[in-house]
Write a protein that holds these residues in place. Structure first.
Motif, mmCIF file in Angstrom:
data_model
loop_
_atom_site.group_PDB
_atom_site.id
_atom_site.type_symbol
_atom_site.label_atom_id
_atom_site.label_comp_id
_atom_site.label_asym_id
_atom_site.label_seq_id
_atom_site.Cartn_x
_atom_site.Cartn_y
_atom_site.Cartn_z
ATOM 1 N N ALA A 184 0.825 -1.212 0.000
ATOM 2 C CA ALA A 184 0.000 0.000 0.000
ATOM 3 C C ALA A 184 0.857 1.258 0.000
ATOM 4 C CB ALA A 184 -0.937 -0.002 1.208
ATOM 5 N N MET A 185 1.976 1.233 0.714
ATOM 6 C CA MET A 185 2.759 2.444 0.885
ATOM 7 C C MET A 185 3.720 2.720 -0.269
ATOM 8 S SD MET A 185 1.345 3.522 3.535
ATOM 9 C CE MET A 185 2.271 4.987 3.917
ATOM 10 N N VAL A 186 4.227 1.673 -0.938
ATOM 11 C CA VAL A 186 5.246 1.898 -1.967
ATOM 12 C C VAL A 186 4.670 2.608 -3.196
ATOM 13 C CG1 VAL A 186 5.039 -0.272 -3.287
ATOM 14 C CG2 VAL A 186 7.285 0.822 -3.016
ATOM 15 N N LEU A 213 9.921 9.788 -1.784
ATOM 16 C CA LEU A 213 8.548 9.665 -1.295
ATOM 17 C C LEU A 213 8.261 8.239 -0.836
ATOM 18 C CD1 LEU A 213 6.605 11.747 -3.979
ATOM 19 C CD2 LEU A 213 6.977 12.378 -1.580
ATOM 20 N N GLN A 214 8.760 7.253 -1.576
ATOM 21 C CA GLN A 214 8.552 5.855 -1.179
ATOM 22 C C GLN A 214 9.228 5.555 0.149
ATOM 23 O OE1 GLN A 214 10.078 4.468 -5.001
ATOM 24 N NE2 GLN A 214 8.198 3.309 -5.316
ATOM 25 N N GLU A 215 10.455 6.036 0.322
ATOM 26 C CA GLU A 215 11.171 5.804 1.580
ATOM 27 C C GLU A 215 10.425 6.417 2.751
ATOM 28 O OE1 GLU A 215 14.942 7.497 0.662
ATOM 29 O OE2 GLU A 215 15.761 5.623 -0.181
ATOM 30 N N ARG A 216 9.948 7.642 2.559
ATOM 31 C CA ARG A 216 9.205 8.315 3.623
ATOM 32 C C ARG A 216 7.902 7.589 3.932
ATOM 33 N NH1 ARG A 216 8.007 13.902 1.543
ATOM 34 N NH2 ARG A 216 6.635 13.869 3.385
ATOM 35 N N ALA A 217 7.188 7.154 2.896
ATOM 36 C CA ALA A 217 5.912 6.469 3.099
ATOM 37 C C ALA A 217 6.106 5.168 3.874
ATOM 38 C CB ALA A 217 5.251 6.187 1.754
ATOM 39 N N LEU A 218 7.114 4.388 3.500
ATOM 40 C CA LEU A 218 7.383 3.132 4.202
ATOM 41 C C LEU A 218 7.793 3.394 5.644
ATOM 42 C CD1 LEU A 218 9.272 1.326 1.314
ATOM 43 C CD2 LEU A 218 7.070 0.613 2.283
ATOM 44 N N ALA A 219 8.576 4.445 5.871
ATOM 45 C CA ALA A 219 8.996 4.781 7.233
ATOM 46 C C ALA A 219 7.807 5.204 8.091
ATOM 47 C CB ALA A 219 10.045 5.885 7.197
ATOM 48 N N GLU A 220 6.886 5.968 7.514
ATOM 49 C CA GLU A 220 5.683 6.390 8.256
ATOM 50 C C GLU A 220 4.856 5.180 8.668
ATOM 51 O OE1 GLU A 220 4.494 9.416 9.102
ATOM 52 O OE2 GLU A 220 5.307 10.921 7.731
ATOM 53 N N ALA A 221 4.716 4.207 7.767
ATOM 54 C CA ALA A 221 3.953 3.007 8.087
ATOM 55 C C ALA A 221 4.659 2.176 9.144
ATOM 56 C CB ALA A 221 3.719 2.183 6.829
ATOM 57 N N ALA A 222 5.985 2.062 9.053
ATOM 58 C CA ALA A 222 6.745 1.289 10.031
ATOM 59 C C ALA A 222 6.626 1.899 11.423
ATOM 60 C CB ALA A 222 8.207 1.204 9.609
ATOM 61 N N ARG A 223 6.553 3.242 11.500
ATOM 62 C CA ARG A 223 6.389 3.921 12.790
ATOM 63 C C ARG A 223 4.959 3.875 13.292
ATOM 64 N NH1 ARG A 223 9.985 7.803 10.410
ATOM 65 N NH2 ARG A 223 8.193 9.051 9.756
#
Length: 327
Positions: A125-127, A282-292
């Motif tokens: 979903a996030m990537v 943007l992908q890195e940030r999105a994945l990091a937001e989901a991981a947090r």
């Protein structure tokens, strides 16, 4: 391996679950044992052969659709370091690149390693959807005193926009179709949630805001709903478009914008790609937001063999959040 193949354009029943040879990773590539594959509205237009809704030429058939996969690296091409073997990864494959399958190949520079806390479904979903949501937010440039209206607020991007806006301290109105989706929007943190398939929904929004005006609209629906959302904007408001699932972009004229000093922007691919850090950032940030856990994507899953049912449900607006296939 088993995969979905499209031999003839037409209805979702044309998506067939078939046996195909296992792909072999080339130099610089890995093979991924797919645990989750993303479904996109573009995939449904591709299945139908609807050239006017595709951002690329209609390809020759047969093909295996699919733009995003997450899974475990189980094979290495020439020149790839051994440390990739067994790693949990997610990647965006491009526009049409065989994601609806049990196995996929991709270059290492396009991969993102996944922390154990992040599920394959959430990563999918996030990537793609997550990167788009963050790009749209960048274009909107939200301020804490904004009142944001999100159409299709129960969709993959919509649910993330509602959460992100609330995280930024913004008041959020979420508009979605039907009681189940409205309930989902409310659970994502929207201050006001309305059913935009009901007559007079815009008046419900005005009443609920009690004199405050909408200052930002995030619109991916277009048509009548998009126009009603535009008319809810107060003086100096911003109208940010990133799609038109109704089939027709929201119509307005320069006079419409001039009357209330409005601004309008298309937050689509080329505009998003120019965000600092580009798409990968943007992908890195999105994945990091989901991981947090600061952004929690909504997901509807189907077995891979039922890709046709997934397409039908997505087109019929029966799904909530990102649609994901599970091999």
């Amino acid at each position: 391996m088993r995969a979905i193949r499209l031999h003839t354009f037409g209805g979702p029943e044309n998506l067939r679950y078939e046996d195909l040879p296992d792909p072999v990773p080339g130099p610089g590539q890995v093979r991924i044992a797919v645990r989750a594959a993303g479904v996109h509205l573009v995939d449904t237009a591709l299945q139908a052969g609807t050239s006017g809704k595709l951002p690329f030429p209609v390809p020759e058939l047969p093909i295996t659709p699919g733009r995003e996969v997450a899974g475990v690296v189980d094979g290495l091409g020439e020149g790839v370091a051994d440390e990739w073997l067994g790693r949990r990864v997610v990647t965006h494959l491009g526009l049409v690149n065989a994601g609806y399958a049990e196995l996929a190949v991709r270059e290492t520079e396009a991969l993102f390693a996944l922390p154990d806390a992040l599920s394959y479904e959430a990563a999918i979903a996030m990537v793609g959807t997550g990167r788009m949501a963050l790009g749209v937010l960048h274009v909107a440039a939200l301020e804490p005193d904004d009142v944001a209206l999100v159409t299709a607020a129960a969709g993959g991007i919509g649910t993330l926009l509602v959460q992100a806006a609330r995280n930024a301290g913004v008041s959020v109105v979420g508009a979605a179709g039907g009681p189940r989706k409205v309930a989902r929007v409310r659970s994502c943190g929207a201050d006001v949630a309305v059913d935009y398939t009901r007559p007079g929904w815009a008046d419900e929004v005005r009443a609920a805001l009690g004199g405050r005006e909408v200052s930002v609209v995030f619109d991916s629906v277009g048509g009548e709903a998009g126009r009603a959302a535009l008319e809810l904007l107060g003086c100096g408001g911003r109208f940010v478009m990133y799609g038109w699932s109704s089939g027709t972009p929201t119509e307005f004229t320069a006079k419409d914008l001039q009357a209330n000093l409005l601004t309008a922007a298309y937050a689509l691919g080329p505009r998003i790609a120019r965000v600092p850090g580009g798409l990968r950032g943007l992908q890195e940030r999105a994945l990091a937001e989901a991981a947090r856990g600061t952004l929690v994507p909504a997901v509807t899953t189907f077995p891979l063999r039922d890709a046709g049912a997934a397409h039908a449900a997505l087109v019929g607006r029966e799904t909530v959040g990102k649609v994901v296939l599970i091999p």
